[in-house]
Design a protein around this motif. Structure first.
Motif, mmCIF file in Angstrom:
data_model
loop_
_atom_site.group_PDB
_atom_site.id
_atom_site.type_symbol
_atom_site.label_atom_id
_atom_site.label_comp_id
_atom_site.label_asym_id
_atom_site.label_seq_id
_atom_site.Cartn_x
_atom_site.Cartn_y
_atom_site.Cartn_z
ATOM 1 N N ALA A 1 48.186 15.604 28.589
ATOM 2 C CA ALA A 1 47.996 14.592 27.551
ATOM 3 C C ALA A 1 46.711 14.866 26.772
ATOM 4 C CB ALA A 1 47.959 13.193 28.169
ATOM 5 N N ALA B 1 53.760 11.132 29.429
ATOM 6 C CA ALA B 1 52.805 10.449 28.555
ATOM 7 C C ALA B 1 53.257 10.599 27.118
ATOM 8 C CB ALA B 1 51.405 11.021 28.733
ATOM 9 N N VAL C 1 46.887 6.908 24.648
ATOM 10 C CA VAL C 1 47.912 7.462 25.529
ATOM 11 C C VAL C 1 48.600 6.331 26.280
ATOM 12 C CG1 VAL C 1 48.350 8.978 27.501
ATOM 13 C CG2 VAL C 1 46.586 9.587 25.821
ATOM 14 N N CYS D 1 54.481 14.193 23.133
ATOM 15 C CA CYS D 1 55.102 13.712 24.366
ATOM 16 C C CYS D 1 55.027 14.803 25.424
ATOM 17 C CB CYS D 1 56.554 13.332 24.105
ATOM 18 S SG CYS D 1 57.433 12.661 25.550
ATOM 19 N N ALA E 1 46.454 15.741 22.823
ATOM 20 C CA ALA E 1 45.526 15.086 21.897
ATOM 21 C C ALA E 1 44.734 16.117 21.104
ATOM 22 C CB ALA E 1 44.584 14.167 22.672
ATOM 23 N N VAL F 1 51.490 10.398 23.484
ATOM 24 C CA VAL F 1 50.135 10.505 22.960
ATOM 25 C C VAL F 1 50.168 10.298 21.452
ATOM 26 C CG1 VAL F 1 48.085 11.974 22.793
ATOM 27 C CG2 VAL F 1 49.623 12.194 24.771
ATOM 28 N N THR F 2 49.337 9.394 20.964
ATOM 29 C CA THR F 2 49.161 9.207 19.533
ATOM 30 C C THR F 2 47.672 9.257 19.231
ATOM 31 O OG1 THR F 2 48.929 6.794 19.585
ATOM 32 C CG2 THR F 2 51.177 7.687 19.509
#
Length: 271
Positions: free
Chosen positions: A153, A18, A25, A240, A157, A20-21
């Protein structure tokens, strides 16, 4: 995100990942599959210890481990304890000796302070509020957790935008502690210095390294000998997670670097 499709060519039986921002995701593979985390376990354990600090159950300068060492020393691998034995190999604060045994001491310290079994404390203090429904600590605190990409993930976050910890404590934990200490990153040799935060390895300018060559020096995270890793790059505001079922080895080094560089390039291009 097409960059994730490169994982399908890796020489592993199973892989999930994944990116992740702060916007969400993007995942790949069976993200609910459970993997052995090996030393990525330390990220979960460190987060639980920091929750205990946030709650006032323990303090970073509480004595723990060898005489003169504290919880902070143990988290930052600066206590002098050996890798897998509770034997002192160096004076406190003089070398960065990567110590899984030290994380076992951390778990026992929090357990004694809270009167809650550490696996339960991790489940209640970290897993439950973050919705990590598939994450369990079934073995030693240094390397005995199992989890999924979905769960990690969610942890990533949290590391990007902390809710369980104050911003001051989170920023401190993700920064270098006891700067200037030399030491080894397992599988990647000796680094001068070998920067580490409170449970989180700091990339700094290490080379070679398991993150990408394009990750910023402030990138933090951990990799595991089970073929797993999680990194957070604050400058990209992204993270990541990659989990595989093939033990770390020579196969991983070029592929991890190539893939992480591609992830960074993609994130920069999309910015």
């Amino acid at each position: 995100m097409s960059v994730l499709e490169a994982l399908d060519s890796w020489p592993v039986d199973n892989v999930a990942a994944a990116i992740v921002t702060t916007e969400g995701v993007v995942a790949h593979g069976d993200t609910a599959r459970i993997y052995e985390l090996a030393s990525v376990t330390k990220l979960l354990v460190a987060e639980a210890v920091l929750v205990a600090v946030e709650e006032g159950a323990v303090e970073l300068d509480d004595a723990a481990g060898p005489p003169g060492a504290t919880i902070a020393h143990l988290l930052a691998h600066a206590s002098g304890l050996a890798f897998d034995k509770r034997e002192v190999e160096a004076p406190v604060g003089e070398k960065r000796i990567y110590s899984s045994a030290g994380f076992e001491v951390l778990a026992e310290t929090v357990e004694a302070a809270t009167e809650i079994a550490f696996a339960d404390y991790l489940a209640e203090g970290v897993c439950a509020p973050l919705g990590l429904s598939s994450t369990t600590l079934d073995g030693p605190a240094g390397h005995g957790a199992r989890s999924s990409v979905d769960d990690l993930a969610a942890l990533a976050a949290e590391l990007l935008q902390p809710r369980l910890l104050s911003s001051d404590l989170a920023d401190s934990a993700h920064s270098v502690w006891f700067p200037g200490l030399d030491g080894f990153v397992p599988g990647y040799g000796k680094h001068k210095p070998n920067d580490w935060g409170l449970g989180f390895e700091i990339r700094s300018h290490k080379s070679p390294h398991w993150t990408g060559t394009r990750n910023s020096p402030s990138t933090f995270g951990h990799f595991g000998q089970s073929g797993t890793y999680l990194w957070v790059d604050p400058e990209l505001a992204a993270a990541c997670v990659v989990l595989t079922d093939r033990p770390f080895g020579a196969w991983a080094k070029p592929l991890w670097t190539e893939f992480n560089d591609a992830v960074v390039d993609t994130l920069v291009a999309d910015d």
